[in-house]
Design a protein around this motif. Structure first.
Motif, PDB file in Angstrom:
ATOM      1  N   GLU A 111      13.137  -1.397  -0.199  1.00 43.01           N
ATOM      2  CA  GLU A 111      12.401  -2.728   0.208  1.00 43.01           C
ATOM      3  C   GLU A 111      10.905  -2.553   0.113  1.00 43.01           C
ATOM      4  OE1 GLU A 111      13.182  -3.599   4.546  1.00 43.01           O
ATOM      5  OE2 GLU A 111      12.576  -5.695   4.020  1.00 43.01           O
ATOM      6  N   SER A 112      10.572  -1.239   0.503  1.00 39.49           N
ATOM      7  CA  SER A 112       9.042  -1.188   0.226  1.00 39.49           C
ATOM      8  C   SER A 112       8.626  -1.131  -1.187  1.00 39.49           C
ATOM      9  CB  SER A 112       8.455   0.209   0.833  1.00 39.49           C
ATOM     10  OG  SER A 112       8.609   1.102   0.239  1.00 39.49           O
TER      11      SER A 112
ATOM     12  N   LEU B 296      21.330   6.319   4.080  1.00 38.89           N
ATOM     13  CA  LEU B 296      21.352   5.007   3.627  1.00 38.89           C
ATOM     14  C   LEU B 296      20.024   4.070   4.159  1.00 38.89           C
ATOM     15  CD1 LEU B 296      22.679   2.780   1.751  1.00 38.89           C
ATOM     16  CD2 LEU B 296      24.331   2.457   3.715  1.00 38.89           C
ATOM     17  N   ALA B 297      19.989   4.268   5.436  1.00 43.44           N
ATOM     18  CA  ALA B 297      18.589   3.552   6.017  1.00 43.44           C
ATOM     19  C   ALA B 297      17.120   4.033   5.474  1.00 43.44           C
ATOM     20  CB  ALA B 297      18.825   3.840   7.559  1.00 43.44           C
ATOM     21  N   THR B 298      17.202   5.197   5.145  1.00 45.35           N
ATOM     22  CA  THR B 298      16.154   5.727   4.371  1.00 45.35           C
ATOM     23  C   THR B 298      16.069   5.012   3.261  1.00 45.35           C
ATOM     24  OG1 THR B 298      16.658   7.701   5.535  1.00 45.35           O
ATOM     25  CG2 THR B 298      14.660   7.785   4.222  1.00 45.35           C
TER      26      THR B 298
ATOM     27  N   LYS C 138       0.803  -1.276  -0.142  1.00 52.12           N
ATOM     28  CA  LYS C 138      -0.043  -0.067   0.199  1.00 52.12           C
ATOM     29  C   LYS C 138       1.014   1.207  -0.131  1.00 52.12           C
ATOM     30  CE  LYS C 138      -4.176   1.323   2.060  1.00 52.12           C
ATOM     31  NZ  LYS C 138      -4.607   1.727   3.452  1.00 52.12           N
ATOM     32  N   ASN C 139       1.794   1.378   0.876  1.00 51.15           N
ATOM     33  CA  ASN C 139       2.591   2.493   0.990  1.00 51.15           C
ATOM     34  C   ASN C 139       3.837   2.407   0.468  1.00 51.15           C
ATOM     35  OD1 ASN C 139       0.784   4.123   2.513  1.00 51.15           O
ATOM     36  ND2 ASN C 139       1.241   3.069   4.412  1.00 51.15           N
ATOM     37  N   ALA C 140       3.769   1.816  -0.484  1.00 49.96           N
ATOM     38  CA  ALA C 140       5.002   1.572  -1.336  1.00 49.96           C
ATOM     39  C   ALA C 140       5.770   2.552  -1.966  1.00 49.96           C
ATOM     40  CB  ALA C 140       5.106   0.441  -2.306  1.00 49.96           C
ATOM     41  N   LYS C 141       7.100   2.800  -1.852  1.00 54.74           N
ATOM     42  CA  LYS C 141       7.482   3.990  -2.380  1.00 54.74           C
ATOM     43  C   LYS C 141       7.583   4.025  -3.815  1.00 54.74           C
ATOM     44  CE  LYS C 141      10.913   7.231  -2.989  1.00 54.74           C
ATOM     45  NZ  LYS C 141      10.897   8.631  -2.771  1.00 54.74           N
ATOM     46  N   LYS C 142       7.462   5.050  -4.748  1.00 52.71           N
ATOM     47  CA  LYS C 142       7.221   5.148  -6.065  1.00 52.71           C
ATOM     48  C   LYS C 142       8.621   5.941  -6.350  1.00 52.71           C
ATOM     49  CE  LYS C 142       2.717   4.318  -7.682  1.00 52.71           C
ATOM     50  NZ  LYS C 142       2.280   3.900  -6.311  1.00 52.71           N
TER      51      LYS C 142
ATOM     52  N   THR D 248      15.686  -6.984  -1.522  1.00 54.08           N
ATOM     53  CA  THR D 248      15.026  -7.253  -0.346  1.00 54.08           C
ATOM     54  C   THR D 248      16.242  -6.906   0.645  1.00 54.08           C
ATOM     55  OG1 THR D 248      16.337  -9.500  -0.766  1.00 54.08           O
ATOM     56  CG2 THR D 248      14.020  -9.418  -1.698  1.00 54.08           C
ATOM     57  N   ARG D 249      15.542  -7.178   1.904  1.00 49.50           N
ATOM     58  CA  ARG D 249      16.498  -7.067   3.130  1.00 49.50           C
ATOM     59  C   ARG D 249      17.694  -7.754   3.119  1.00 49.50           C
ATOM     60  NH1 ARG D 249      17.853  -2.819   5.741  1.00 49.50           N
ATOM     61  NH2 ARG D 249      15.863  -2.074   5.282  1.00 49.50           N
TER      62      ARG D 249
END
Ligand SMILES: Cc1ncc(C[n+]2csc(CCOP(=O)(O)OP(=O)(O)O)c2C)c(N)n1
Lengths: 355, 332
Positions: free
Chosen positions: B280-281, B272-274, B2-6, B286-287
């Motif tokens: 991933e989203s 990098l974390a962001t 749903k909240n996947a980054k585009k 993948t993680r």
């Protein structure tokens, strides 16, 4: 009979035409003025920079990084002091990168007293310049050397300081620059008509350069201006002329003074200097920068280190008084920098000292 | 999801940027570890600037001479160099100050690059002098027909130095505008001094306005925003042959340098974390893939660090080498 200013101008013209000099810039260097001492009149690669010495040195270094040859002027060396870290960077770039970068750039700047320039037009720069490793440093004492040393700088792959003794810029040379009209009053007029910008509107004027040829004074080579066997005077710039006059005066009394014009301050001609000291056993180093942490002190130290047991008298340094500036009034300037009488007295004193 | 980054960039490109960001981060962390284990005397570097500097390095026109880009970099530019193809082991060599360090032969601190073959001029510790030397390559590249541009970067505090003003003035002279991309990576600090206590201007980039220089202020923690902003700025400088001032807000993730401890700063955004959360989203990586990548680089650089320790130190009798170009040994 070119003046030193004309000689430098001709060298730069030769550099533009033959040595790939693409930019000659600084404050008031381009048209219409062509430099406050007329050194850059009539050249084609000149332009006026913003009034920003740090920008000027940075631009020169950047051009050198781009392998584009340039000459940048600092209008008076009195105004170069705010650029020291950029100058250090220029002197360091090849070394700090373990040899990766050539730095072909020339910084020219008028130096010294002798024209009653007061506090901010009389500074010397040789003591500071010789504290910046990585540069090669020259200072001519006559028009022909001015030409030949400039060509040497323009061919260098290292940063160079071209120090112009401002009191000599209008002094005419005694030896011809290859290509210049004959050394007669007529020839002098002819040269002036060919390469000096006219007064008034100059927008349509173009110089007519003589048929200039390559004449290079090798960096690192001094010149014996007067031969002598009693005492050596080692100097550069305008003090060469003064020391020479002292030598001529004392010669009449049977005192034979050897005068060495270093021409290159760094790396300097120790071979010539040490051979002369070995011969005369007496030496005076002369320059007009302030006497504390003076370049002459280095030369003196080396003379002591290497030649102590050959000396017949204390080696001596004559230099400028350690005061913040040169005062304007005649008496103040005279008291601040070595004069004819000081050099003469030093020679006599040294010779009268018992061996 | 749903909240996947585009993303606007292609997955392939995102993966490339991510790879580079991880590589840079792991390299810097290896350098910090070397410092802490006494395998180097000082650390300063670029963790926190990867999202901006990675995309920058990938878009440099790399090569030697006026038709390629000149780089006048500061000491936080490892992602740019890695993006251009620098070997990580060479950074380790400079950190360990061994003779094989190709940037300075053991003479300079880590992250002080120099590579003439790529127009990377010597990085100097002197804050802001790079904005003065940029003027020179800018002038050289203002020549008709020249295709390269000059790129200069530095921090926010350093913009108080005169060279920053010099660069604005010289690059916008009406008689000779210069193709210079001026970059400020603004991490809001100069060592311990907060920018807000020293600067009255709202944004550093506002200083461009007085000179008619185009500008942009961007979130340098966002690799995609950085990518497009850098592209636009570079395109402009490349085609118009005029200057551009780009200010990127970034983080300083291990403090100023080893002098301030070089410990991870948890309260600043970690680009990098962001980015990894977004990747991933969006299902780009993948993680596990991302963790594996980090481990791969970790193991690689650990091994390289061991190798570097075996390499020779420069010998004391080389100190006079290269005072002058092509010269070796004591010359006076
Ligand atoms: C001319 C100069 N002055 C001072 C220093 C010491 N110094 C090193 S880094 C630094 C702070 C620089 O801050 P900024 O420009 O914001 O860059 P950052 O390190 O934050 O990326 C200072 C003062 C220096 N290296 N050079």
């Amino acid at each position: 009979m070119a003046s030193m200013a004309q000689a430098i101008r001709m060298a730069l013209a030769y550099g533009e035409q033959n040595l790939g000099i693409e930019h000659i810039f600084g404050e008031d260097v381009g048209p219409p003025l062509g430099g406050v001492f007329t050194v850059t009149q009539g050249l084609t690669k000149t332009w006026n920079a913003p009034l920003d010495e740090r920008g000027i040195v940075g631009a020169a270094l950047g051009l050198a990084y781009a392998n584009v040859r340039c000459v940048a002027e600092i209008q008076f060396c009195d105004y170069i002091y705010n650029t020291i870290d950029l100058l250090k960077l220029a002197g360091m770039s090849c070394w700090a990168t373990n040899g990766d970068w050539p730095v072909p750039m020339t910084i020219m700047t008028p130096v010294g007293a002798g024209i009653r320039g007061s506090i901010y037009h009389s500074h010397s720069f040789d003591a500071t310049a010789t504290h910046i490793p990585g540069f090669k440093i020259v200072m001519p004492s006559n028009a022909l050397d001015a030409y030949g040393l400039m060509l040497a700088c323009l061919k260098e792959n290292n940063p160079t300081f071209y120090l112009k003794p401002k009191a000599l810029l209008r002094v005419e040379g005694e030896e011809p620059i290859p290509g210049e009209p004959p050394l007669t009053p007529e020839g002098r007029k002819q040269l002036k008509a060919m390469i000096d910008a006219p007064l008034g509107d100059r927008s349509k004027w173009k110089p007519q350069w003589p048929a200039l040829t390559d004449y290079t004074v090798e960096i690192g080579k001094g010149k014996i201006v007067r031969e002598g066997s009693h005492v050596t005077v080692v100097t550069y710039g305008r003090h060469v002329l003064i020391a020479r006059d002292v030598a001529d005066k004392l010669r009449d009394e049977g005192i034979l003074v050897e005068v060495i014009d270093m021409r290159t301050l760094w790396p300097y001609d120790w071979e010539m200097i040490s051979a002369s000291i070995r011969k005369t056993k007496r030496v005076i180093f002369v320059n007009e920068d302030t006497e504390v942490s003076n370049f002459g002190e280095h030369l003196l130290r080396r003379a002591v280190d290497e030649l102590f047991y050959e000396l017949h008298a204390r080696p001596k340094l004559l230099a400028g008084a350690f005061v913040p500036g040169i005062g304007l009034s005649d008496n103040l300037e005279i008291a601040s920098v070595p004069q004819f009488s000081d050099i003469e007295k030093a020679c006599r004193d040294l010779i009268s000292e018992l061996a | 999801m749903k909240n996947a980054k585009k993303f606007k960039l292609e997955p392939k490109q995102l993966i490339r940027i991510h790879d580079l960001m991880v590589k840079s981060r792991v390299l810097e962390e290896r350098l910090i570890r070397m410092y802490k284990q006494n395998d180097g005397y000082f650390w300063i570097g670029g963790p926190g600037e990867e999202a901006f500097s990675g995309p920058l390095g990938l878009q440099v026109k790399k090569g030697k001479g006026l038709d390629f880009d000149f780089l006048h970099l500061h000491y936080r530019s490892s992602p740019i160099m890695l993006a251009m193809g620098a070997e990580p082991i060479d950074s380790l060599r400079q950190m360990k100050n061994v003779a094989t360090d190709p940037y300075s032969g053991g003479r300079n601190f880590g992250n002080h690059y120099s590579k003439r073959d790529w127009n990377v001029v010597p990085v100097s510790s002197t804050i802001e002098t790079q904005y003065a030397t940029a003027i020179g390559t800018g002038i050289a590249q203002a020549k008709k027909g020249c295709k390269g541009i000059t790129i200069v970067n530095g921090g926010d505090a350093g913009t108080a130095e005169g060279e920053f003003a010099s660069c604005l003035i010289w690059s916008s002279r009406p008689v000779m505008p210069l193709p210079i991309l001026m970059i400020v990576t603004n991490n809001s600090y100069g060592i311990s001094t907060p920018a807000a206590t020293q600067h009255g201007e709202k944004q550093i980039a506002d200083r461009a306005t007085a000179f008619g220089i185009k500008k942009a202020v961007i979130d340098g923690n966002n690799p995609e925003e950085s990518w497009f902003a850098i592209k636009d700025a570079m395109d402009y400088v490349r085609t118009e042959r005029k200057p551009f001032l780009l200010e990127a807000k970034v983080s300083r993730l291990y403090g100023h340098s080893s002098a301030s401890g070089a410990n991870f700063v948890a309260d600043e955004q970690d680009c990098l974390a962001t980015f990894e959360a977004d990747l991933e989203s969006a299902g780009v990586l993948t993680r596990k893939e991302m963790t594996d990548l980090r481990e791969k680089y970790n193991a690689e650089f650990l091994e390289q660090g061991k190798q570097v320790k075996q390499e020779p130190m420069p010998s004391g009798d080389t100190i006079y080498d290269h005072v002058y170009y092509g010269q070796k040994g004591r010359y006076w």
